[in-house]
Enzyme design. Sequence first.
Site, PDB file in Angstrom:
ATOM      1  N   HIS A 127      -8.493  -1.434   3.636  1.00  0.00           N
ATOM      2  CA  HIS A 127      -8.676  -2.634   3.819  1.00  0.00           C
ATOM      3  C   HIS A 127      -9.047  -3.515   2.780  1.00  0.00           C
ATOM      4  CE1 HIS A 127      -8.488  -6.544   5.975  1.00  0.00           C
ATOM      5  NE2 HIS A 127      -9.687  -6.702   5.958  1.00  0.00           N
ATOM      6  N   SER A 167     -13.561  -9.335   7.364  1.00  0.00           N
ATOM      7  CA  SER A 167     -12.500  -9.879   7.697  1.00  0.00           C
ATOM      8  C   SER A 167     -13.017 -11.206   7.508  1.00  0.00           C
ATOM      9  CB  SER A 167     -11.976  -9.455   9.059  1.00  0.00           C
ATOM     10  OG  SER A 167     -10.780 -10.163   9.359  1.00  0.00           O
ATOM     11  N   LYS A 226     -11.272 -13.021   1.093  1.00  0.00           N
ATOM     12  CA  LYS A 226     -10.609 -12.138   0.191  1.00  0.00           C
ATOM     13  C   LYS A 226      -9.297 -12.700  -0.347  1.00  0.00           C
ATOM     14  CE  LYS A 226     -10.734  -8.364   2.596  1.00  0.00           C
ATOM     15  NZ  LYS A 226     -11.616  -9.119   3.866  1.00  0.00           N
ATOM     16  N   SER A 227      -8.487 -13.002   0.635  1.00  0.00           N
ATOM     17  CA  SER A 227      -7.121 -13.300   0.445  1.00  0.00           C
ATOM     18  C   SER A 227      -7.241 -14.813  -0.542  1.00  0.00           C
ATOM     19  CB  SER A 227      -6.329 -13.717   1.677  1.00  0.00           C
ATOM     20  OG  SER A 227      -6.158 -12.229   1.968  1.00  0.00           O
ATOM     21  N   ASP A 278      -4.441  -7.158   1.970  1.00  0.00           N
ATOM     22  CA  ASP A 278      -4.945  -6.707   3.259  1.00  0.00           C
ATOM     23  C   ASP A 278      -4.837  -5.193   3.639  1.00  0.00           C
ATOM     24  OD1 ASP A 278      -5.546  -7.178   6.053  1.00  0.00           O
ATOM     25  OD2 ASP A 278      -3.528  -6.127   6.865  1.00  0.00           O
ATOM     26  N   ARG A 294     -29.339  -9.049 -10.954  1.00  0.00           N
ATOM     27  CA  ARG A 294     -29.258 -10.347 -11.877  1.00  0.00           C
ATOM     28  C   ARG A 294     -29.265 -10.102 -13.299  1.00  0.00           C
ATOM     29  NH1 ARG A 294     -33.881 -14.600 -10.116  1.00  0.00           N
ATOM     30  NH2 ARG A 294     -32.967 -15.828 -11.371  1.00  0.00           N
TER      31      ARG A 294
END
Length: 310
Positions: A138, A155, A159-160, A177, A243
């Site tokens: 996923h 979820s 991301k999308s 997905d 960092r």
Amino acid sequence: MQMVNVSHLVEHFHMKVVSGDKGLSREIAVTDLSRPGLQLAGYTTLYPAERIQILGMTELEFLQTIPEDVVIERLSFLMSEETPCICIARNLELPKEVLAISNERGVPIVQSHLATTSLVSKLTNYLEDRLAPTATMHGVLTDVYGVGVFILGASGIGKSETALELVKRGHRLVADDAVEIRETQEGLLIGTAPDLIQHLLEIRGVGIINVMTMFGAGAVRNAKNIDMVVQLELWDQHKHYERLGLDEEKMKVMDTDVPVITVPVRPGRNLAVIIEVAAMNYRLKRMGYNAAVHFSKRLTDTIEDHDSFL
């Protein structure tokens, strides 16, 4: 792992089926090939029957030096129950008696116009690709400046939406997905989208969009090597985030270690720009320049110069 049978080879390489048509559904389970010179010479121990048997000019020239009944006996030995097929290079021919045995046992004999070395190379590459171990994960896979960036995260973390912003900035979407990953060789992962959701992107509140239809063919690609992983997670003020970038973390995807960076998400952060910079930095590292190492060296030199002055 996809299933491969003899008919797939015949179709892909435009081979001619000489005999044994009823065995075209025989499954090919290994990527290794066999040139059975030892078996043709009479040594039948340790015969790799599960491999495709390749006969080239050398093997057929040798067969002309031995009696015909021995030729038939040794070629029939190659046609075991496990043997997927016998493949003949350069469109060379076998005796008719051998073809009759092939039809009887259902072991296909196929011809290719390719030279033996070329045929072996092409068959090996094809089988390694088709029989490579596969997994579905996923996430979102994008092509950013030629770097395959695999975006992971919980979820709803964005991301999308990040992938959509990357597409708008001129980069390409591979899969959203669900990403199908094939390990074609050690250290090489290739990601693709399942056919059902190819070129599609789900944006909460908007729905499903077709990236290729909306942004053009240049906004998508069908497959891409996975070069690095970007892990998105909600900002945790108690967690220490990298960092300087001196320590390169790795994440195991199937059996391959892939560089991973963790990007904390909070309002106001432009994730698309951060991923662009991460991809460019990855390319610089592979070209031999590491900004963090360069900075560390400058800092060390400055401290040494200061200590020597004192």
